[in-house]
Motif scaffolding. Structure first.
Motif, PDB file in Angstrom:
ATOM      1  N   PRO A   1       0.814  -1.241   0.000  1.00 32.31           N
ATOM      2  CA  PRO A   1       0.000   0.000   0.000  1.00 32.31           C
ATOM      3  C   PRO A   1       0.833   1.270   0.000  1.00 32.31           C
ATOM      4  CG  PRO A   1      -0.862  -1.579   1.593  1.00 32.31           C
ATOM      5  CD  PRO A   1       0.441  -2.130   1.113  1.00 32.31           C
ATOM      6  N   GLU A   2       1.899   1.299   0.802  1.00 36.04           N
ATOM      7  CA  GLU A   2       2.745   2.497   0.844  1.00 36.04           C
ATOM      8  C   GLU A   2       3.468   2.716  -0.479  1.00 36.04           C
ATOM      9  OE1 GLU A   2       2.399   0.386   3.251  1.00 36.04           O
ATOM     10  OE2 GLU A   2       2.097   1.483   5.124  1.00 36.04           O
ATOM     11  N   LEU A   3       3.932   1.622  -1.079  1.00 39.78           N
ATOM     12  CA  LEU A   3       4.606   1.754  -2.365  1.00 39.78           C
ATOM     13  C   LEU A   3       3.629   2.193  -3.453  1.00 39.78           C
ATOM     14  CD1 LEU A   3       7.419   1.431  -3.584  1.00 39.78           C
ATOM     15  CD2 LEU A   3       6.789  -0.886  -4.242  1.00 39.78           C
ATOM     16  N   ALA A   4       2.391   1.701  -3.380  1.00 39.02           N
ATOM     17  CA  ALA A   4       1.371   2.138  -4.337  1.00 39.02           C
ATOM     18  C   ALA A   4       1.040   3.615  -4.151  1.00 39.02           C
ATOM     19  CB  ALA A   4       0.107   1.284  -4.181  1.00 39.02           C
ATOM     20  N   GLY A   5       0.990   4.066  -2.891  1.00 37.90           N
ATOM     21  CA  GLY A   5       0.765   5.490  -2.628  1.00 37.90           C
ATOM     22  C   GLY A   5       1.893   6.346  -3.174  1.00 37.90           C
ATOM     23  N   PHE A   6       3.126   5.886  -2.988  1.00 37.74           N
ATOM     24  CA  PHE A   6       4.283   6.590  -3.549  1.00 37.74           C
ATOM     25  C   PHE A   6       4.168   6.689  -5.069  1.00 37.74           C
ATOM     26  CE2 PHE A   6       8.137   5.389  -5.885  1.00 37.74           C
ATOM     27  CZ  PHE A   6       8.865   6.556  -5.773  1.00 37.74           C
ATOM     28  N   TRP A   7       3.835   5.575  -5.705  1.00 35.99           N
ATOM     29  CA  TRP A   7       3.769   5.554  -7.162  1.00 35.99           C
ATOM     30  C   TRP A   7       2.647   6.452  -7.683  1.00 35.99           C
ATOM     31  CZ3 TRP A   7       0.467   3.644 -11.053  1.00 35.99           C
ATOM     32  CH2 TRP A   7       1.066   3.586 -12.326  1.00 35.99           C
ATOM     33  N   LEU A   8       1.492   6.434  -7.009  1.00 39.88           N
ATOM     34  CA  LEU A   8       0.376   7.285  -7.446  1.00 39.88           C
ATOM     35  C   LEU A   8       0.694   8.769  -7.262  1.00 39.88           C
ATOM     36  CD1 LEU A   8      -2.733   5.285  -6.199  1.00 39.88           C
ATOM     37  CD2 LEU A   8      -2.056   5.731  -8.563  1.00 39.88           C
ATOM     38  N   LEU A   9       1.312   9.125  -6.134  1.00 36.47           N
ATOM     39  CA  LEU A   9       1.696  10.529  -5.943  1.00 36.47           C
ATOM     40  C   LEU A   9       2.708  10.971  -6.991  1.00 36.47           C
ATOM     41  CD1 LEU A   9       2.047  10.832  -2.062  1.00 36.47           C
ATOM     42  CD2 LEU A   9       0.328  11.903  -3.517  1.00 36.47           C
ATOM     43  N   THR A  10       3.606  10.081  -7.351  1.00 37.23           N
ATOM     44  CA  THR A  10       4.611  10.405  -8.358  1.00 37.23           C
ATOM     45  C   THR A  10       3.966  10.610  -9.715  1.00 37.23           C
ATOM     46  OG1 THR A  10       6.213   9.070  -7.143  1.00 37.23           O
ATOM     47  CG2 THR A  10       6.790   9.662  -9.386  1.00 37.23           C
ATOM     48  N   LEU A  11       3.059   9.695 -10.073  1.00 33.99           N
ATOM     49  CA  LEU A  11       2.450   9.739 -11.405  1.00 33.99           C
ATOM     50  C   LEU A  11       1.404  10.835 -11.528  1.00 33.99           C
ATOM     51  CD1 LEU A  11       2.236   8.284 -14.194  1.00 33.99           C
ATOM     52  CD2 LEU A  11       0.390   6.938 -13.181  1.00 33.99           C
ATOM     53  N   VAL A  12       0.557  10.985 -10.519  1.00 34.60           N
ATOM     54  CA  VAL A  12      -0.598  11.879 -10.638  1.00 34.60           C
ATOM     55  C   VAL A  12      -0.260  13.322 -10.307  1.00 34.60           C
ATOM     56  CG1 VAL A  12      -2.915  12.326  -9.729  1.00 34.60           C
ATOM     57  CG2 VAL A  12      -2.220   9.997 -10.205  1.00 34.60           C
ATOM     58  N   LEU A  13       0.637  13.546  -9.335  1.00 34.35           N
ATOM     59  CA  LEU A  13       0.925  14.926  -8.927  1.00 34.35           C
ATOM     60  C   LEU A  13       2.291  15.430  -9.395  1.00 34.35           C
ATOM     61  CD1 LEU A  13      -0.545  15.213  -5.334  1.00 34.35           C
ATOM     62  CD2 LEU A  13      -1.317  16.350  -7.392  1.00 34.35           C
ATOM     63  N   GLN A  14       3.358  14.731  -9.000  1.00 34.40           N
ATOM     64  CA  GLN A  14       4.687  15.267  -9.259  1.00 34.40           C
ATOM     65  C   GLN A  14       5.029  15.343 -10.747  1.00 34.40           C
ATOM     66  OE1 GLN A  14       5.033  16.813  -6.544  1.00 34.40           O
ATOM     67  NE2 GLN A  14       7.138  16.283  -6.111  1.00 34.40           N
ATOM     68  N   LEU A  15       4.706  14.309 -11.495  1.00 37.85           N
ATOM     69  CA  LEU A  15       5.057  14.299 -12.920  1.00 37.85           C
ATOM     70  C   LEU A  15       4.368  15.426 -13.692  1.00 37.85           C
ATOM     71  CD1 LEU A  15       6.677  12.862 -15.122  1.00 37.85           C
ATOM     72  CD2 LEU A  15       4.727  11.350 -15.459  1.00 37.85           C
ATOM     73  N   PRO A  16       3.039  15.606 -13.575  1.00 34.31           N
ATOM     74  CA  PRO A  16       2.406  16.715 -14.304  1.00 34.31           C
ATOM     75  C   PRO A  16       2.864  18.096 -13.826  1.00 34.31           C
ATOM     76  CG  PRO A  16       0.753  15.137 -13.594  1.00 34.31           C
ATOM     77  CD  PRO A  16       2.029  14.756 -12.934  1.00 34.31           C
ATOM     78  N   LEU A  17       3.022  18.257 -12.507  1.00 33.66           N
ATOM     79  CA  LEU A  17       3.427  19.575 -12.003  1.00 33.66           C
ATOM     80  C   LEU A  17       4.844  19.933 -12.420  1.00 33.66           C
ATOM     81  CD1 LEU A  17       1.903  19.550  -8.396  1.00 33.66           C
ATOM     82  CD2 LEU A  17       1.117  20.834 -10.382  1.00 33.66           C
ATOM     83  N   CYS A  18       5.737  18.954 -12.381  1.00 35.62           N
ATOM     84  CA  CYS A  18       7.111  19.216 -12.796  1.00 35.62           C
ATOM     85  C   CYS A  18       7.178  19.519 -14.297  1.00 35.62           C
ATOM     86  CB  CYS A  18       7.988  18.023 -12.447  1.00 35.62           C
ATOM     87  SG  CYS A  18       9.744  18.344 -12.667  1.00 35.62           S
ATOM     88  N   ALA A  19       6.412  18.766 -15.085  1.00 37.04           N
ATOM     89  CA  ALA A  19       6.376  19.032 -16.524  1.00 37.04           C
ATOM     90  C   ALA A  19       5.764  20.404 -16.803  1.00 37.04           C
ATOM     91  CB  ALA A  19       5.579  17.938 -17.234  1.00 37.04           C
ATOM     92  N   PHE A  20       4.744  20.782 -16.032  1.00 37.67           N
ATOM     93  CA  PHE A  20       4.113  22.089 -16.204  1.00 37.67           C
ATOM     94  C   PHE A  20       5.102  23.221 -15.926  1.00 37.67           C
ATOM     95  CE2 PHE A  20       2.065  25.702 -14.093  1.00 37.67           C
ATOM     96  CZ  PHE A  20       1.229  26.133 -15.109  1.00 37.67           C
ATOM     97  N   ILE A  21       5.821  23.118 -14.799  1.00 41.97           N
ATOM     98  CA  ILE A  21       6.797  24.156 -14.442  1.00 41.97           C
ATOM     99  C   ILE A  21       7.915  24.242 -15.478  1.00 41.97           C
ATOM    100  CG2 ILE A  21       8.625  24.681 -12.770  1.00 41.97           C
ATOM    101  CD1 ILE A  21       5.983  25.627 -11.823  1.00 41.97           C
TER     102      ILE A  21
END
Length: 198
Positions: A110-130
């Motif tokens: 579960p923790e690894l899935a949470g890490f992966w979802l936060l990476t894919l859903v939030l960090q990747l789009p926001l970093c690409a946007f910036i």
């Protein structure tokens, strides 16, 4: 060294004599040879997380300094967007790295899935946007965002592979445990119903 091993062995014997546990030693020896008990922690993911932890303070300090230098030259909407994105990314990054460490090192799906979802859903789009849409980027700012995006993309790919391997491993451990329970029931439980001590 031999004295320490001897002392450890005596303490283990004393503990097992005072606090008897049903066949734990036999189960331990039995499970050491089982294919479902190998460690499946992902070394590439752990290395990426390790270097990401050291890079994150450098990234956030660079972002704050660069934003301070160009803040007065940005439009009000861009000022609001930058502040919001950096606050969200900073909070998400702390939580994401914590979940990644916990999920990968302790093999918690579960923790690894949470890490992966936060990476894919939030960090990747926001970093690409910036990186792609950000206004007035300095060369240093662009460089740290490219490195940060590289970490995020690598962790999305490696995190997916680690999550898949770990979930398959957990399923196999569950099936092996069920198989062990069936064998234990067929061979007879160490403490049967006729045992007066139970």
């Amino acid at each position: 060294m031999m004295a320490a091993d001897y002392m450890r062995q005596k303490l283990t014997s004393f503990t097992e004599a005072v606090f008897p546990v049903r066949g734990v030693r036999d189960q331990r020896q039995h499970h050491l040879l089982r294919p479902g008990n190998e460690i499946v922690t992902s070394l590439p993911l752990q290395m990426a997380l390790y270097f990401n932890v050291f890079f994150f303070p450098f990234w956030i300090i660079t972002c704050i300094v660069m934003l301070d230098l160009k803040f007065l030259y940005l439009q009000e909407i861009n000022q609001f967007i930058y502040i919001t994105v950096y606050v969200i990314m900073s909070g998400t990054e702390v939580m994401r790295l914590y979940l990644g460490y916990l999920g990968n090192l302790q093999e918690r799906v579960p923790e690894l899935a949470g890490f992966w979802l936060l990476t894919l859903v939030l960090q990747l789009p926001l970093c690409a946007f910036i990186l792609l849409i950000g206004s007035m980027p300095f060369p240093v700012e662009r460089a740290v965002h490219i490195v940060f995006l590289g970490f995020v993309v690598f962790e999305v790919i490696i995190g997916y592979i680690a999550l898949k391997v770990m979930s398959n491993h957990q399923v196999m451990k569950f099936h092996l445990q069920q198989f062990d329970d069936v064998i234990e029931m067929q061979n007879g439980h160490p403490y049967s119903e006729t045992d007066p001590l139970t």
